[in-house]
Design a protein around this motif. Structure first.
Motif, PDB file in Angstrom:
ATOM      1  N   MET A 125     -12.926 -16.928   8.558  1.00 60.09           N
ATOM      2  CA  MET A 125     -12.474 -15.541   8.473  1.00 60.09           C
ATOM      3  C   MET A 125     -12.112 -15.227   7.018  1.00 60.09           C
ATOM      4  N   ARG A 126     -12.616 -14.104   6.542  1.00 58.22           N
ATOM      5  CA  ARG A 126     -12.333 -13.693   5.156  1.00 58.22           C
ATOM      6  C   ARG A 126     -11.402 -12.485   5.192  1.00 58.22           C
ATOM      7  N   ILE A 127     -10.225 -12.641   4.582  1.00 61.33           N
ATOM      8  CA  ILE A 127      -9.185 -11.626   4.656  1.00 61.33           C
ATOM      9  C   ILE A 127      -8.973 -10.975   3.299  1.00 61.33           C
ATOM     10  N   PHE A 128      -8.882  -9.660   3.326  1.00 60.62           N
ATOM     11  CA  PHE A 128      -8.505  -8.860   2.162  1.00 60.62           C
ATOM     12  C   PHE A 128      -7.024  -8.553   2.319  1.00 60.62           C
ATOM     13  N   ALA A 129      -6.202  -9.089   1.422  1.00 62.86           N
ATOM     14  CA  ALA A 129      -4.744  -8.970   1.545  1.00 62.86           C
ATOM     15  C   ALA A 129      -4.197  -8.117   0.414  1.00 62.86           C
ATOM     16  N   ILE A 130      -3.366  -7.127   0.791  1.00 66.53           N
ATOM     17  CA  ILE A 130      -2.742  -6.257  -0.204  1.00 66.53           C
ATOM     18  C   ILE A 130      -1.260  -6.087   0.127  1.00 66.53           C
ATOM     19  N   ALA A 131      -0.510  -5.659  -0.876  1.00 63.25           N
ATOM     20  CA  ALA A 131       0.917  -5.384  -0.705  1.00 63.25           C
ATOM     21  C   ALA A 131       1.319  -4.282  -1.665  1.00 63.25           C
ATOM     22  N   ASP A 132       2.335  -3.538  -1.288  1.00 61.58           N
ATOM     23  CA  ASP A 132       3.017  -2.613  -2.183  1.00 61.58           C
ATOM     24  C   ASP A 132       2.130  -1.531  -2.804  1.00 61.58           C
ATOM     25  N   VAL A 190      -0.779  -3.710  -5.197  1.00 58.34           N
ATOM     26  CA  VAL A 190      -2.082  -3.043  -5.172  1.00 58.34           C
ATOM     27  C   VAL A 190      -2.024  -1.707  -5.900  1.00 58.34           C
ATOM     28  N   ALA A 191      -0.848  -1.104  -6.026  1.00 54.35           N
ATOM     29  CA  ALA A 191      -0.719   0.117  -6.817  1.00 54.35           C
ATOM     30  C   ALA A 191      -1.055  -0.124  -8.286  1.00 54.35           C
ATOM     31  N   ASN A 192      -1.006  -1.388  -8.719  1.00 50.81           N
ATOM     32  CA  ASN A 192      -1.407  -1.763 -10.077  1.00 50.81           C
ATOM     33  C   ASN A 192      -2.787  -2.407 -10.111  1.00 50.81           C
ATOM     34  N   GLY A 193      -3.497  -2.384  -8.970  1.00 52.50           N
ATOM     35  CA  GLY A 193      -4.877  -2.861  -8.950  1.00 52.50           C
ATOM     36  C   GLY A 193      -5.068  -4.309  -8.574  1.00 52.50           C
TER      37      GLY A 193
END
Length: 217
Positions: A1-8, A191-194
């Motif tokens: 499984m390949r997960i795209f993880a983001i925060a904030d 993620v707000a900073n990329g």
């Protein structure tokens, strides 16, 4: 499984599509809280609508608590105080954060975080499934420093060694990956900073192999 993880994301979703384009094929998305910047909670639908993949999310301390109603009524899985099994892996979660000095909208006492996590884990402890925990706050002592001070959640830290992977956010300057007591802890970055993380999960002979890489828009 390949997960795209983001925060904030804090309401800024401008980098997410470019990050997805860089990611290639993704099977699932984990969102580790602070979806909005103190609201409005309906903005969460905009974020969830970006994705075609299975989305699992928790709110953060900067999200007003009614965001749970928005997540519950969306196509995403709200993992706050809930758990699901997907592709042979159990995902559990807790949103908000342990108390901060800033009186943000969604802060939870440590004893209540502990109770909620214990209840979420109870039915899966005997299943033998690998376990991924999605939280906003990091575990105390891991990827949780503000200056020289640890500010993470002690109740989450109690699960180090009991779960295979913790994906968290909250501490914007603590992007990275660490192993603690056999648990891999990942802060994808703000993620707000990329920033985002790609996490490859493969179950082999009952054990979860975890490979983490970081991407920037």
């Amino acid at each position: 499984m390949r997960i795209f993880a983001i925060a904030d994301p804090h309401g800024n979703y401008s980098f997410i599509r470019p990050l997805l384009e860089r990611s290639g094929k993704v099977d699932a998305v984990l969102i580790a809280g602070d979806i909005t910047n103190f609201g409005p909670v309906e903005k969460a639908r905009e974020l969830i609508g970006i994705f075609d993949q299975k989305v699992m999310a928790v709110p953060g301390n900067c999200d007003p608590e009614p965001i749970n109603d928005v997540l519950d009524s969306s196509i995403a899985v709200n993992l706050h105080n809930h758990s699901i099994t997907y592709e042979g892996i159990t995902f559990i979660g807790v949103g908000g954060s342990n108390p901060t000095p800033f009186c943000t909208p969604f802060e939870i006492e440590e004893c209540n975080i502990e109770k909620n996590l214990d209840e979420s884990m109870a039915e899966f402890k005997e299943s033998g499934n690998p376990v991924v925990m999605l939280t906003h706050a990091p575990p105390y002592g891991v990827l949780d420093k503000v200056g020289d001070v640890h500010v993470g959640c002690r109740s989450i830290a109690d699960y180090l060694g009991q779960v295979d992977l913790i994906v968290c956010g909250h501490i914007h300057e603590a992007k990275g990956v660490e192993m603690s007591n056999g648990t891999v802890v990942v802060n994808p970055g703000m993620v707000a900073n990329g920033f985002a993380a790609l996490i490859e999960l493969n179950v082999l002979e009952g054990k979860l192999n975890i490979d983490v890489s970081f991407i920037k828009a």
